[in-house]
Write a protein that holds these residues in place. Structure first.
Motif, PDB file in Angstrom:
ATOM      1  N   VAL A  80       0.741  -1.046  -0.085  1.00 37.08           N
ATOM      2  CA  VAL A  80      -0.092  -0.037   0.020  1.00 37.08           C
ATOM      3  C   VAL A  80       0.860   1.299   0.069  1.00 37.08           C
ATOM      4  CG1 VAL A  80      -1.613   1.548   1.538  1.00 37.08           C
ATOM      5  CG2 VAL A  80      -2.101  -1.090   0.960  1.00 37.08           C
ATOM      6  N   ILE A  81       2.034   1.168   0.674  1.00 36.96           N
ATOM      7  CA  ILE A  81       2.626   2.455   0.836  1.00 36.96           C
ATOM      8  C   ILE A  81       3.267   2.823  -0.609  1.00 36.96           C
ATOM      9  CG2 ILE A  81       4.940   3.375   1.705  1.00 36.96           C
ATOM     10  CD1 ILE A  81       4.245   1.934   4.359  1.00 36.96           C
ATOM     11  N   ILE A  82       3.771   1.562  -1.242  1.00 37.40           N
ATOM     12  CA  ILE A  82       4.546   1.728  -2.521  1.00 37.40           C
ATOM     13  C   ILE A  82       3.349   2.092  -3.545  1.00 37.40           C
ATOM     14  CG2 ILE A  82       5.617   0.644  -4.397  1.00 37.40           C
ATOM     15  CD1 ILE A  82       7.224   1.262  -1.633  1.00 37.40           C
ATOM     16  N   CYS A  83       2.349   1.646  -3.476  1.00 37.71           N
ATOM     17  CA  CYS A  83       1.289   1.847  -4.542  1.00 37.71           C
ATOM     18  C   CYS A  83       0.817   3.517  -4.251  1.00 37.71           C
ATOM     19  CB  CYS A  83       0.082   1.045  -4.394  1.00 37.71           C
ATOM     20  SG  CYS A  83      -1.191   1.317  -5.681  1.00 37.71           S
ATOM     21  N   LEU A 122       7.379   3.087   8.672  1.00 39.52           N
ATOM     22  CA  LEU A 122       6.862   1.616   8.715  1.00 39.52           C
ATOM     23  C   LEU A 122       7.782   0.926   7.758  1.00 39.52           C
ATOM     24  CD1 LEU A 122       3.068   2.551   7.904  1.00 39.52           C
ATOM     25  CD2 LEU A 122       4.438   1.266  10.027  1.00 39.52           C
ATOM     26  N   LEU A 123       8.269   1.578   6.852  1.00 38.62           N
ATOM     27  CA  LEU A 123       9.268   0.821   5.893  1.00 38.62           C
ATOM     28  C   LEU A 123      10.438   0.502   6.467  1.00 38.62           C
ATOM     29  CD1 LEU A 123       8.630   2.723   2.254  1.00 38.62           C
ATOM     30  CD2 LEU A 123       8.075   0.610   2.906  1.00 38.62           C
ATOM     31  N   LYS A 124      10.955   1.321   7.325  1.00 36.32           N
ATOM     32  CA  LYS A 124      12.162   1.181   7.952  1.00 36.32           C
ATOM     33  C   LYS A 124      12.175   0.159   9.048  1.00 36.32           C
ATOM     34  CE  LYS A 124      16.598   2.207   9.114  1.00 36.32           C
ATOM     35  NZ  LYS A 124      17.880   2.127   8.289  1.00 36.32           N
ATOM     36  N   TYR A 125      11.040   0.428   9.833  1.00 36.03           N
ATOM     37  CA  TYR A 125      11.052  -0.357  11.254  1.00 36.03           C
ATOM     38  C   TYR A 125      10.131  -1.448  11.135  1.00 36.03           C
ATOM     39  CZ  TYR A 125      13.742   3.303  12.924  1.00 36.03           C
ATOM     40  OH  TYR A 125      14.823   4.166  12.879  1.00 36.03           O
ATOM     41  N   ASP A 126       9.050  -1.487  10.260  1.00 30.22           N
ATOM     42  CA  ASP A 126       8.092  -2.670   9.945  1.00 30.22           C
ATOM     43  C   ASP A 126       8.523  -3.726   8.970  1.00 30.22           C
ATOM     44  OD1 ASP A 126       5.699  -4.127  10.770  1.00 30.22           O
ATOM     45  OD2 ASP A 126       4.876  -3.438   8.974  1.00 30.22           O
ATOM     46  N   SER A 127       8.929  -3.028   8.035  1.00 28.61           N
ATOM     47  CA  SER A 127       9.452  -3.820   6.570  1.00 28.61           C
ATOM     48  C   SER A 127      10.807  -4.022   6.776  1.00 28.61           C
ATOM     49  CB  SER A 127       8.983  -3.165   5.271  1.00 28.61           C
ATOM     50  OG  SER A 127       7.569  -2.806   5.326  1.00 28.61           O
ATOM     51  N   CYS A 128      11.704  -3.641   7.656  1.00 29.84           N
ATOM     52  CA  CYS A 128      13.057  -3.547   7.951  1.00 29.84           C
ATOM     53  C   CYS A 128      13.758  -3.545   6.656  1.00 29.84           C
ATOM     54  CB  CYS A 128      13.474  -5.192   8.419  1.00 29.84           C
ATOM     55  SG  CYS A 128      12.707  -5.410   9.895  1.00 29.84           S
ATOM     56  N   ILE A 156      14.674   2.021   0.708  1.00 26.58           N
ATOM     57  CA  ILE A 156      13.470   3.043   0.983  1.00 26.58           C
ATOM     58  C   ILE A 156      13.554   4.073  -0.103  1.00 26.58           C
ATOM     59  CG2 ILE A 156      12.582   4.633   2.232  1.00 26.58           C
ATOM     60  CD1 ILE A 156      13.285   3.100   4.907  1.00 26.58           C
ATOM     61  N   ALA A 157      14.951   4.527  -0.206  1.00 23.09           N
ATOM     62  CA  ALA A 157      15.011   5.631  -1.218  1.00 23.09           C
ATOM     63  C   ALA A 157      14.674   5.004  -2.776  1.00 23.09           C
ATOM     64  CB  ALA A 157      16.561   6.156  -1.301  1.00 23.09           C
ATOM     65  N   HIS A 158      14.978   3.920  -3.040  1.00 18.24           N
ATOM     66  CA  HIS A 158      14.953   3.286  -4.261  1.00 18.24           C
ATOM     67  C   HIS A 158      13.344   3.088  -4.410  1.00 18.24           C
ATOM     68  CE1 HIS A 158      15.352   1.054  -7.862  1.00 18.24           C
ATOM     69  NE2 HIS A 158      14.529  -0.049  -7.292  1.00 18.24           N
ATOM     70  N   LEU A 159      12.623   2.550  -3.412  1.00 18.90           N
ATOM     71  CA  LEU A 159      11.125   2.370  -3.626  1.00 18.90           C
ATOM     72  C   LEU A 159      10.463   3.446  -3.639  1.00 18.90           C
ATOM     73  CD1 LEU A 159      10.720  -0.711  -1.001  1.00 18.90           C
ATOM     74  CD2 LEU A 159      10.495  -0.624  -3.640  1.00 18.90           C
ATOM     75  N   LEU A 160      10.658   4.692  -2.949  1.00 22.07           N
ATOM     76  CA  LEU A 160       9.985   6.031  -2.844  1.00 22.07           C
ATOM     77  C   LEU A 160      10.467   6.939  -3.853  1.00 22.07           C
ATOM     78  CD1 LEU A 160       9.402   6.437   0.802  1.00 22.07           C
ATOM     79  CD2 LEU A 160       7.846   4.982  -0.716  1.00 22.07           C
ATOM     80  N   GLN A 161      11.466   6.588  -4.538  1.00 22.90           N
ATOM     81  CA  GLN A 161      12.355   7.351  -5.658  1.00 22.90           C
ATOM     82  C   GLN A 161      12.483   8.694  -5.108  1.00 22.90           C
ATOM     83  OE1 GLN A 161       9.620   7.078  -9.186  1.00 22.90           O
ATOM     84  NE2 GLN A 161      10.760   5.220  -9.722  1.00 22.90           N
ATOM     85  N   ILE A 162      13.360   8.718  -3.757  1.00 16.61           N
ATOM     86  CA  ILE A 162      13.619  10.024  -3.177  1.00 16.61           C
ATOM     87  C   ILE A 162      15.131   9.600  -2.632  1.00 16.61           C
ATOM     88  CG2 ILE A 162      11.630  10.782  -2.396  1.00 16.61           C
ATOM     89  CD1 ILE A 162      12.172   9.340   0.433  1.00 16.61           C
TER      90      ILE A 162
END
Length: 184
Positions: free
Chosen positions: A73-76, A140-146, A152-158
């Motif tokens: 959901v976060i990625i989408c 959430l991506l850092k601490y829940d999805s590890c 994270i930068a790659h997934l969120l494109q930041i």
């Protein structure tokens, strides 16, 4: 989606993506559609979500449905926002905020520990829900999805610098919310 399956070489990975797609496509479409208000753009966002996660399949644990759903959901949502921003069709975005029913407890059988842990988790969830989505998602991506800052930068494109800053600011805001809750 057929093109998506063709680019995946490993049969197990192809099956994993297919299962993820079948399980989550409707929810992801709903998330994207709530932002984009356009069926074809929402479908594009769902497709792009799966394209982006292919490199991170090893991080997805299909047995933990809540964690997987939150991750997708976060990625989408971020892809849909990117599409929205690039098309500039809508004047204001309303981002979904109730994707956080995912945290479980790993405590021993002591009733007092269970009560304290459950109350701590409730406070944490309530506090995370109060955060701006840009901080909430990164936390959430850092601490829940590890995931690492780089992932994270790659997934969120930041940039990684933006990830670090959002983590720092998000943690500070989270601490403020928790401290304020303790005063009540």
């Amino acid at each position: 989606m057929k093109n998506l399956f063709l680019i995946i070489k490993d049969a197990d990975d192809r099956m994993k993506v297919k299962n993820l797609y079948l399980q989550h496509k409707d929810k992801l479409f709903g998330v994207a559609f709530s932002i984009l208000h356009d069926k074809s753009l929402a479908e594009e966002a769902v497709h792009d979500t799966f394209m982006r996660i292919i490199e991170h399949l090893h991080k997805i644990d299909e047995s933990n449905i809540y964690k997987t759903t939150t991750f997708l959901v976060i990625i989408c949502k971020n892809i849909a926002i990117d599409i929205y921003n690039s098309n500039k069709k809508i004047s204001k975005i309303e981002v979904m905020g109730d994707e956080l029913d995912f945290i479980g407890t790993d405590s021993d059988n002591n009733p007092l520990n269970i009560l304290i842990t459950n109350e701590s988790i409730r406070i944490l969830i309530d506090s995370i829900k109060q955060l701006n989505p840009i901080y909430r998602d990164v936390l959430l991506l850092k601490y829940d999805s590890c995931l690492s800052n780089e992932e994270i930068a790659h997934l969120l494109q930041i940039s990684q610098a933006v990830v670090r800053k959002r983590l720092e600011r998000g943690k500070k805001l989270l601490i403020k919310f928790i401290e304020r809750n303790e005063e009540l």
